[in-house]
Write an enzyme that holds these catalytic residues in place. Structure first.
Site, PDB file in Angstrom:
ATOM      1  N   TRP A 247       0.903  -1.344  -0.064  1.00 23.53           N
ATOM      2  CA  TRP A 247      -0.015  -0.087  -0.039  1.00 23.53           C
ATOM      3  C   TRP A 247       0.834   1.344   0.038  1.00 23.53           C
ATOM      4  O   TRP A 247       1.975   1.197   0.389  1.00 23.53           O
ATOM      5  CB  TRP A 247      -1.050  -0.099   1.216  1.00 23.53           C
ATOM      6  CG  TRP A 247      -2.385   0.639   0.830  1.00 23.53           C
ATOM      7  CD1 TRP A 247      -2.540   1.704   1.353  1.00 23.53           C
ATOM      8  CD2 TRP A 247      -3.326   0.090   0.093  1.00 23.53           C
ATOM      9  NE1 TRP A 247      -3.894   2.249   1.051  1.00 23.53           N
ATOM     10  CE2 TRP A 247      -4.153   1.098   0.224  1.00 23.53           C
ATOM     11  CE3 TRP A 247      -3.604  -0.879  -0.463  1.00 23.53           C
ATOM     12  CZ2 TRP A 247      -5.506   1.053  -0.470  1.00 23.53           C
ATOM     13  CZ3 TRP A 247      -4.953  -1.097  -1.288  1.00 23.53           C
ATOM     14  CH2 TRP A 247      -5.803  -0.239  -1.146  1.00 23.53           C
ATOM     15  N   ASP A 309      -0.054  10.717  -0.478  1.00 22.31           N
ATOM     16  CA  ASP A 309      -1.220  11.844  -0.691  1.00 22.31           C
ATOM     17  C   ASP A 309      -2.365  11.197  -0.186  1.00 22.31           C
ATOM     18  O   ASP A 309      -2.549   9.895   0.096  1.00 22.31           O
ATOM     19  CB  ASP A 309      -1.186  12.535  -1.956  1.00 22.31           C
ATOM     20  CG  ASP A 309      -1.748  11.527  -2.869  1.00 22.31           C
ATOM     21  OD1 ASP A 309      -1.218  10.312  -2.772  1.00 22.31           O
ATOM     22  OD2 ASP A 309      -2.480  11.878  -3.630  1.00 22.31           O
ATOM     23  N   GLU A 312      -3.448   8.221  -1.992  1.00 21.05           N
ATOM     24  CA  GLU A 312      -2.705   7.152  -1.492  1.00 21.05           C
ATOM     25  C   GLU A 312      -2.042   6.768  -3.049  1.00 21.05           C
ATOM     26  O   GLU A 312      -1.362   5.535  -3.224  1.00 21.05           O
ATOM     27  CB  GLU A 312      -3.455   6.037  -1.379  1.00 21.05           C
ATOM     28  CG  GLU A 312      -4.595   6.363  -0.494  1.00 21.05           C
ATOM     29  CD  GLU A 312      -5.548   5.155   0.052  1.00 21.05           C
ATOM     30  OE1 GLU A 312      -6.263   4.381  -0.626  1.00 21.05           O
ATOM     31  OE2 GLU A 312      -5.037   4.528   1.115  1.00 21.05           O
TER      32      GLU A 312
HETATM   33  C1  NOJ Z   1      -6.323   2.414  -4.348  1.00 21.75           C
HETATM   34  C2  NOJ Z   1      -6.300   3.980  -3.551  1.00 21.75           C
HETATM   35  O1  NOJ Z   1      -7.284   4.012  -2.649  1.00 21.75           O
HETATM   36  C3  NOJ Z   1      -7.006   4.671  -4.712  1.00 21.75           C
HETATM   37  O2  NOJ Z   1      -6.781   6.058  -4.280  1.00 21.75           O
HETATM   38  C4  NOJ Z   1      -5.887   4.525  -5.792  1.00 21.75           C
HETATM   39  O3  NOJ Z   1      -6.216   5.479  -7.154  1.00 21.75           O
HETATM   40  C5  NOJ Z   1      -5.940   3.154  -6.578  1.00 21.75           C
HETATM   41  N1  NOJ Z   1      -5.559   2.463  -5.438  1.00 21.75           N
HETATM   42  C6  NOJ Z   1      -4.903   2.857  -7.499  1.00 21.75           C
HETATM   43  O4  NOJ Z   1      -3.453   3.195  -7.153  1.00 21.75           O
HETATM   44  C1  NOJ Z   2      -9.533   5.863  -2.147  1.00 17.63           C
HETATM   45  C2  NOJ Z   2      -9.321   7.471  -2.017  1.00 17.63           C
HETATM   46  O1  NOJ Z   2      -8.510   7.806  -2.708  1.00 17.63           O
HETATM   47  C3  NOJ Z   2      -8.937   7.644  -0.650  1.00 17.63           C
HETATM   48  O2  NOJ Z   2      -8.683   8.887  -0.295  1.00 17.63           O
HETATM   49  C4  NOJ Z   2      -9.739   6.739   0.333  1.00 17.63           C
HETATM   50  O3  NOJ Z   2      -9.109   6.932   1.778  1.00 17.63           O
HETATM   51  C5  NOJ Z   2     -10.020   5.373   0.073  1.00 17.63           C
HETATM   52  N1  NOJ Z   2     -10.365   5.239  -1.035  1.00 17.63           N
HETATM   53  C6  NOJ Z   2     -11.117   4.955   1.106  1.00 17.63           C
HETATM   54  O4  NOJ Z   2     -12.208   5.653   0.906  1.00 17.63           O
END
Ligand code: NOJ
Ligand code: NOJ
Length: 586
Positions: A247, A309, A312
């Site tokens: 992650w 960020d 993520e």
């Molecule tokens: C999961 C993350 O939560 C999301 O923000 C991101 O865009 C995708 N992975 C792709 O990397």
């Molecule tokens: C993906 C988003 O980009 C992130 O900001 C969020 O924390 C997770 N999903 C879970 O909702």
């Protein structure tokens, strides 16, 4: 790596068009349960069977599980001509959950097919007629507030999981959001802390108190659980154990947001004389064993490091993260003083002061943008524009009473107007003749689930305009500058051609009220957009399909509901950051 991240990686490899275009997209499991009813009209089609191209189709004759990405295939028993099949199109009915969403079945290669499989695609319009029938947006907002509150609450301490855990969404697959994300949970519990603070009904207040206490305990447990990145660990399993999969970590907005929520709660407790519980949350000791001080120590000592960020994906220094870190430190310093910990209070304030010029660095005068990420040292390599809705989220969530980067700041206005323009041109949805407003995404280059507008971003833009109107009203004047000229010219009010840099419009000027009204109207157009694509029952998924507006990705996203509650602020009770009655520091 999660499946959705793999999909995003695939999209990256194939390019945005091929990977996620139209019906080749996978139907997210999180789509609302829905079906298309097919009534065979012509004898030639009496025995047709439906097939979805997706696996595991329950073979119920005449009914198919439906999504806008489904490829429907009709296999007639005998030779068919175009006509009877076209008649079937008339008979297409969608299930009530979808409202009038599916408009028609479009035969793809009908004329060339004689016998065999006839592929169809569904012409889908994600707008729900039901939602727009009532022209009164305010009525819808108050109804939606109740929906948001109840659906948000369902994701807090759900049965069978650890008390205090907050699921990001009940969706367990594609995407799997059944986790306690520190960021999402913190933003949610900040709302609950406000609910607790404002509640006068004793029974309800006790419910919120229990939620907050469970959350504080769960969070403390997170802090002491060994994880791959320590305090900046982005998410935990719902039973409270560490999530050790690959992650983007650490994510340093998390501890700041968690602290902000719990500081709000601790201050509410103190105002009620409950020092005992407040001291459990903040113990004024070093080393500390209390949840708030642990986070404040982390934020004050580690804000200089780069982290991932809020989306993520990118490691660097982010405007969003830093604004929330600053707010945590400043509101933490206030709490520290109340708790008789003045040395710590000074230290937190000093670090917040050091953060200030770091945050200012994000303003790029040439681009006219507050750029989200600087000093990137890992993560996605295709975020080139610097535009990111996270910046506007930061303006609202990171606002502190000293007015630093408040909504009326001309750097902020310049950023907002450029982003609105970019997203307007980016999504086919926004080009529809009847589009009520602009649906906003996370950032223009986004490829996650194909790159779509998000409910939280669209809500945030709506709230931003309402907030700007409030702040100007309180401030009593509007200054037009070279930076914000385009923003004001983009609004809809008579007399805007007279605007020029240097003009100061005080509240006696005949332009003042029309500008405030135009700001409010603009804000409400974003709300109209969310309203149009919300499910008829008011539930909201993470994203709106970029072409149709259909709700896609994680259903019942907890954060959506929180962002929605912020929306209804203007002119009514506001759950989060109640608008100040007095002018902020100009
Ligand atoms: C999961 C993350 O939560 C999301 O923000 C991101 O865009 C995708 N992975 C792709 O990397
Ligand atoms: C993906 C988003 O980009 C992130 O900001 C969020 O924390 C997770 N999903 C879970 O909702």
């Amino acid at each position: 790596m999660r499946r959705e991240c793999l999909l995003a990686a695939l999209a990256l490899a194939l390019g945005p068009l091929s990977a996620f275009s139209g019906e080749e997209r996978l139907a997210p499991e999180s789509l609302n349960p829905a079906s298309v009813e097919f009534t065979p009209l012509s004898p030639a089609l009496q025995d047709v069977s439906f097939q979805e191209t997706l696996p595991s189709l329950p073979e119920e004759k005449g009914t198919v599980p439906f999504s806008p990405f489904s490829k429907l295939t009709i296999t007639p028993v005998s030779r068919v001509s175009a006509l009877p099949v076209a008649q079937e199109i008339v008979a297409l009915k969608t299930s009530p959950e979808l409202g009038n969403a599916a408009r028609s079945l479009i035969p793809k290669r009908l004329l060339s097919e004689k016998k065999g499989t006839v592929p169809f695609s569904v012409n889908f319009d994600g707008a729900h007629a039901d939602n727009s029938q009532d022209s009164d947006l305010d009525a819808w907002i108050s109804q939606e507030e109740r929906v948001a509150l109840s659906r948000m609450s369902k994701n807090i301490s759900p049965p069978g999981e650890a008390k205090g855990a907050v699921a990001a969404s009940p969706s367990r697959e594609n995407p799997d959001y059944w986790y306690h994300w520190v960021r999402d949970a913190g933003l949610t519990m900040n709302a609950v802390a406000t609910l607790y603070q404002n509640e006068t009904n004793h029974a309800k207040k006790r419910v919120y108190l229990k939620m907050m206490k469970d959350y504080a305990r769960f969070s403390r447990n997170n802090q002491t659980t060994p994880t791959l990145s320590g305090l900046g660990e982005p998410k935990f399993n719902m039973d409270g154990t560490a999530f050790n999969g690959a992650w983007g970590r650490p994510q340093d907005d998390g501890p700041a947001i968690r602290a902000i929520a719990l500081i709000r709660f601790a201050k509410a407790l103190i105002s009620e004389g409950n020092w005992k519980l407040a001291r459990q949350l903040y113990d004024a000791k070093l080393p500390t064993s209390s949840v708030i001080k642990t986070d404040l120590e982390y934020v004050s000592h580690f804000w200089k490091q780069t982290s991932y960020d809020l989306w993520e994906e990118v490691r660097g220094h982010h405007f969003y993260t830093q604004m929330l870190q600053r707010k945590a430190l400043l509101s933490g310093a206030e709490l520290a003083r109340m708790m008789n910990d003045p040395g710590a209070a000074d230290f937190y304030e000093q670090e917040a002061a050091l953060l200030k010029p770091e945050i200012e660095r994000h303003w790029d005068e040439e681009k006219g943008l507050i750029v989200q990420t600087l000093d990137q040292d890992a993560g996605l390599n295709y975020k080139k524009s610097g535009m990111d809705a996270g910046v506007i989220l930061a303006i609202l969530q990171g606002a502190f009473k000293d007015g630093f980067f408040q909504a009326t700041d001309d750097r902020v206005l310049s950023t907002v107007v450029q982003m609105a323009e970019t997203f307007k041109n980016l999504y086919p949805l926004n080009q529809k003749a009847d589009a009520p407003g602009i649906a906003i995404g996370r950032y223009p280059e986004d490829r996650y689930f194909g790159g779509n507008p998000w409910v939280i971003s669209t809500n945030t833009f709506g709230q931003f305009y309402l907030r700007a109107a409030q702040d100007y009203a309180a401030q009593g004047f509007i200054e037009i500058t070279a930076r914000n000229l385009a923003f004001f010219k983009g609004l809809n009010f008579p007399g805007k051609d007279n605007l020029r840099p240097g003009l100061k419009i005080d509240n006696l000027n005949p332009l003042f009220d029309p500008i405030l009204n135009a700001l409010r109207e603009e804000g409400r157009r974003y709300l109209e957009t969310v309203r149009r694509y919300a499910n008829p029952d008011g539930s909201l998924s993470e994203q709106m399909d970029r072409e149709t507006g259909m709700m896609i990705s994680a259903r019942d996203l907890t954060w959506n509901y929180v962002s929605f509650l912020r929306e209804a602020c203007e002119g009514r009770s506001c759950l989060l950051n109640p608008f100040p009655k007095k002018p902020k520091n100009p």
